[in-house]
Design an enzyme around this catalytic site. Structure first.
Site, PDB file in Angstrom:
ATOM      1  N   LYS A   1       0.868  -1.171   0.000  1.00 49.49           N
ATOM      2  CA  LYS A   1       0.000   0.000   0.000  1.00 49.49           C
ATOM      3  C   LYS A   1       0.907   1.224   0.000  1.00 49.49           C
ATOM      4  O   LYS A   1       2.015   1.185   0.544  1.00 49.49           O
ATOM      5  CB  LYS A   1      -0.873  -0.010   1.269  1.00 49.49           C
ATOM      6  CG  LYS A   1      -2.110   0.820   1.160  1.00 49.49           C
ATOM      7  CD  LYS A   1      -3.322   0.003   0.752  1.00 49.49           C
ATOM      8  CE  LYS A   1      -4.562   0.869   0.717  1.00 49.49           C
ATOM      9  NZ  LYS A   1      -5.762   0.136   0.366  1.00 49.49           N
TER      10      LYS A   1
ATOM     11  N   GLY B   1     -19.800   7.252   6.311  1.00 47.81           N
ATOM     12  CA  GLY B   1     -18.925   7.533   5.170  1.00 47.81           C
ATOM     13  C   GLY B   1     -19.632   7.112   3.892  1.00 47.81           C
ATOM     14  O   GLY B   1     -19.776   5.921   3.615  1.00 47.81           O
TER      15      GLY B   1
ATOM     16  N   GLY C   1     -18.836   7.835   0.645  1.00 50.22           N
ATOM     17  CA  GLY C   1     -18.008   8.153  -0.517  1.00 50.22           C
ATOM     18  C   GLY C   1     -18.298   7.150  -1.628  1.00 50.22           C
ATOM     19  O   GLY C   1     -19.429   6.682  -1.788  1.00 50.22           O
TER      20      GLY C   1
ATOM     21  N   VAL D   1     -17.553   3.955  -2.047  1.00 48.48           N
ATOM     22  CA  VAL D   1     -18.084   2.647  -1.639  1.00 48.48           C
ATOM     23  C   VAL D   1     -19.384   2.811  -0.869  1.00 48.48           C
ATOM     24  O   VAL D   1     -20.369   2.112  -1.128  1.00 48.48           O
ATOM     25  CB  VAL D   1     -17.057   1.874  -0.772  1.00 48.48           C
ATOM     26  CG1 VAL D   1     -17.613   0.515  -0.381  1.00 48.48           C
ATOM     27  CG2 VAL D   1     -15.740   1.712  -1.506  1.00 48.48           C
TER      28      VAL D   1
HETATM   29  P1  NAD Z   1     -14.012   7.903  -0.333  1.00 50.39           P
HETATM   30  O1  NAD Z   1     -12.904   8.848  -0.077  1.00 50.39           O
HETATM   31  O2  NAD Z   1     -14.711   7.937  -1.630  1.00 50.39           O
HETATM   32  O3  NAD Z   1     -15.121   8.072   0.810  1.00 50.39           O
HETATM   33  C1  NAD Z   1     -14.838   8.228   2.153  1.00 50.39           C
HETATM   34  C2  NAD Z   1     -15.988   9.047   2.727  1.00 50.39           C
HETATM   35  O4  NAD Z   1     -15.860   9.051   4.149  1.00 50.39           O
HETATM   36  C3  NAD Z   1     -16.016  10.493   2.271  1.00 50.39           C
HETATM   37  O5  NAD Z   1     -17.310  10.861   1.839  1.00 50.39           O
HETATM   38  C4  NAD Z   1     -15.596  11.267   3.529  1.00 50.39           C
HETATM   39  O6  NAD Z   1     -16.158  12.567   3.599  1.00 50.39           O
HETATM   40  C5  NAD Z   1     -16.126  10.365   4.610  1.00 50.39           C
HETATM   41  N1  NAD Z   1     -15.483  10.542   5.911  1.00 50.39           N
HETATM   42  C6  NAD Z   1     -14.187  10.760   6.211  1.00 50.39           C
HETATM   43  N2  NAD Z   1     -14.012  10.849   7.546  1.00 50.39           N
HETATM   44  C7  NAD Z   1     -15.243  10.680   8.103  1.00 50.39           C
HETATM   45  C8  NAD Z   1     -15.720  10.646   9.421  1.00 50.39           C
HETATM   46  N3  NAD Z   1     -14.901  10.833  10.453  1.00 50.39           N
HETATM   47  N4  NAD Z   1     -17.035  10.430   9.624  1.00 50.39           N
HETATM   48  C9  NAD Z   1     -17.881  10.250   8.599  1.00 50.39           C
HETATM   49  N5  NAD Z   1     -17.481  10.253   7.296  1.00 50.39           N
HETATM   50  C10 NAD Z   1     -16.195  10.482   7.066  1.00 50.39           C
HETATM   51  O7  NAD Z   1     -13.425   6.449  -0.023  1.00 50.39           O
HETATM   52  P2  NAD Z   1     -13.989   5.054  -0.529  1.00 50.39           P
HETATM   53  O8  NAD Z   1     -13.276   4.675  -1.771  1.00 50.39           O
HETATM   54  O9  NAD Z   1     -15.467   5.078  -0.496  1.00 50.39           O
HETATM   55  O10 NAD Z   1     -13.441   4.080   0.617  1.00 50.39           O
HETATM   56  C11 NAD Z   1     -14.048   4.043   1.898  1.00 50.39           C
HETATM   57  C12 NAD Z   1     -13.274   3.105   2.802  1.00 50.39           C
HETATM   58  O11 NAD Z   1     -13.287   1.793   2.243  1.00 50.39           O
HETATM   59  C13 NAD Z   1     -11.813   3.449   3.006  1.00 50.39           C
HETATM   60  O12 NAD Z   1     -11.415   3.090   4.321  1.00 50.39           O
HETATM   61  C14 NAD Z   1     -11.080   2.578   2.013  1.00 50.39           C
HETATM   62  O13 NAD Z   1      -9.766   2.292   2.407  1.00 50.39           O
HETATM   63  C15 NAD Z   1     -11.946   1.335   2.078  1.00 50.39           C
HETATM   64  N6  NAD Z   1     -11.881   0.507   0.880  1.00 50.39           N
HETATM   65  C16 NAD Z   1     -12.199   1.034  -0.325  1.00 50.39           C
HETATM   66  C17 NAD Z   1     -12.132   0.238  -1.467  1.00 50.39           C
HETATM   67  C18 NAD Z   1     -12.524   0.777  -2.831  1.00 50.39           C
HETATM   68  O14 NAD Z   1     -12.703  -0.026  -3.759  1.00 50.39           O
HETATM   69  N7  NAD Z   1     -12.694   2.070  -2.980  1.00 50.39           N
HETATM   70  C19 NAD Z   1     -11.732  -1.101  -1.362  1.00 50.39           C
HETATM   71  C20 NAD Z   1     -11.433  -1.623  -0.096  1.00 50.39           C
HETATM   72  C21 NAD Z   1     -11.503  -0.803   1.014  1.00 50.39           C
END
Ligand code: NAD
Length: 367
Positions: A94, A194, A196, A198
């Site tokens: 990572k 959260g 975002g 996902v």
């Molecule tokens: P993203 O950046 O699109 O979304 C994250 C969201 O969380 C954002 O909307 C942000 O405003 C919100 N956020 C941040 N801090 C916060 C808090 N304290 N309280 C509430 N909301 C908060 O990220 P993503 O791609 O949706 O990924 C989300 C999580 O899943 C991450 O931990 C990432 O590592 C994990 N993940 C993602 C993937 C993928 O395919 N994108 C795969 C495996 C794991």
């Protein structure tokens, strides 16, 4: 002063890399710096026994370098076990880029980062994580082939987030089956923290099934956007961890299950996308078990994204991606059963299967 009278915090300052608590025999840690673009990045390569270390790049405004290093160490380690348990021939890696993705990310910085990835000759393969998009990976692709998660028009498998969300949904359903005797989530009270890439996609699956979904995010605009699309409630309280709920789905950042929150939690199930949800996987895993909160291990149920990007390396198609992702349901049930049968935490059960696979491969390689 000798080391036995120093606290672990003091020790980690004397031994700033290998002495970090999150250090777990990582094979390689690469510090990348470029004055012209302002790039400061850390690439963690945890283990390459099963294959090249694949894992996304996160860009985040860390408070300090310790935080960034620990994130790289924890996240890369998590990837090792995620790929192992999912049956992929990949190791764990990572990268983190220190900085604000909204204001400091430039094409030049991404290209320079790509050059650092390239210098590792394929030992580390990158993809997107928080703060990154497929467009950023397309830029990295200009300077190195060791990148996945590029856009479909450029031959990639596209944005992995919807597949990640689908896998989380599968894992959540398996946990519901185990806990309630039915995997139908209709009328279940689910809090998605959260929303975002996902989180939103997970909300879509949940609302389609008739779950009662509450959403929380620090980004007010996102909350309004998501509420406009789906039948959800925006969380209006002060402390999400104290709310009664059936399922807590952490989909923001890691370590939300910690000493401060765990005592308050009243959920039946925890199943979400965030990596490293347990601040301390041994201690907090055990505490969840004692509180009878069923924890679907994050690295198991959020593997959809890696399944999606792995298709770019192995050339398998969309159908196979979906099949492998749906299998997260079966693997989750298998692990929950194993944990119950052996009276161990679900995290330990998942880790033991992942470790067995790595150890077996290592023995084969040594023959
Ligand atoms: P993203 O950046 O699109 O979304 C994250 C969201 O969380 C954002 O909307 C942000 O405003 C919100 N956020 C941040 N801090 C916060 C808090 N304290 N309280 C509430 N909301 C908060 O990220 P993503 O791609 O949706 O990924 C989300 C999580 O899943 C991450 O931990 C990432 O590592 C994990 N993940 C993602 C993937 C993928 O395919 N994108 C795969 C495996 C794991």
């Amino acid at each position: 002063m000798t080391s036995d009278v120093l606290s672990s915090k003091e020790l980690s300052k004397i031994n700033p890399v290998f002495g970090q608590l999150s250090f777990d025999n990582h094979e390689q840690i690469v510090f990348c710096n470029d004055k012209d673009t302002g790039l400061k990045a850390i690439i963690g390569i945890h283990n390459t026994v099963l294959g090249p270390a694949l894992g996304g790049t996160r860009m985040w405004n860390y408070n300090n370098e310790w935080e960034a290093l620990n994130d790289a160490l924890r996240l890369s380690r998590g990837m090792t076990f995620k790929s192992a348990i999912t049956g992929l021939n990949l190791g764990g890696g990572k990268a983190v880029i220190i900085g604000d993705a909204k204001t400091q990310k430039t094409p030049e910085l991404m290209r320079r980062f790509g050059e650092f990835v390239h210098s590792l000759s394929g030992k580390y393969i990158t993809a997107e994580d928080v703060g990154m998009t497929t467009a950023d990976m397309d830029i990295v692709r200009e300077v190195t082939p060791y990148v996945t998660g590029i856009s479909e028009s450029k031959g990639g498998a596209g944005n992995p987030s919807p597949i990640t969300a689908y896998g989380v949904f599968m894992g959540m359903k398996a946990a519901a089956n185990f806990r309630y005797g039915s995997d139908i989530l209709e009328d279940k009270n689910v809090f998605v923290q959260g929303i975002g890439h996902v989180g939103e996609s997970l909300v879509e699956h949940l609302t389609n099934e008739g779950a009662k979904v509450t959403i929380a995010d620090i980004n007010q605009e996102r909350l309004e956007e998501v509420r406009a699309k789906y039948d959800v409630t925006i969380y209006g309280g002060q402390d999400i961890y104290s709310e009664p709920m059936d399922i807590y789905a952490p989909c923001a950042l890691g370590a939300t299950i910690n000493d401060d929150t765990i005592h308050k939690l009243r959920a039946d199930i925890i199943a979400g996308a965030a990596n490293n949800q347990l601040a301390d996987e041994v201690k907090h895993g055990k505490m969840l078990q004692e509180k009878n909160i069923l924890y679907a291990p994050d690295f198991l149920i959020n593997a959809g994204g890696i399944i999606n990007v792995y298709a770019e390396l192995e050339n398998y198609d969309r159908q196979e991606i979906i099949r492998k992702t749906e299998n997260i349901y079966n693997t989750t049930l298998e692990i929950l059963d194993r944990a119950k049968a052996n009276n161990i935490t679900t995290n330990v059960a998942a880790m033991s299967i992942a470790k067995e696979r790595i150890e077996t491969r290592k023995r084969e390689q040594q023959k």
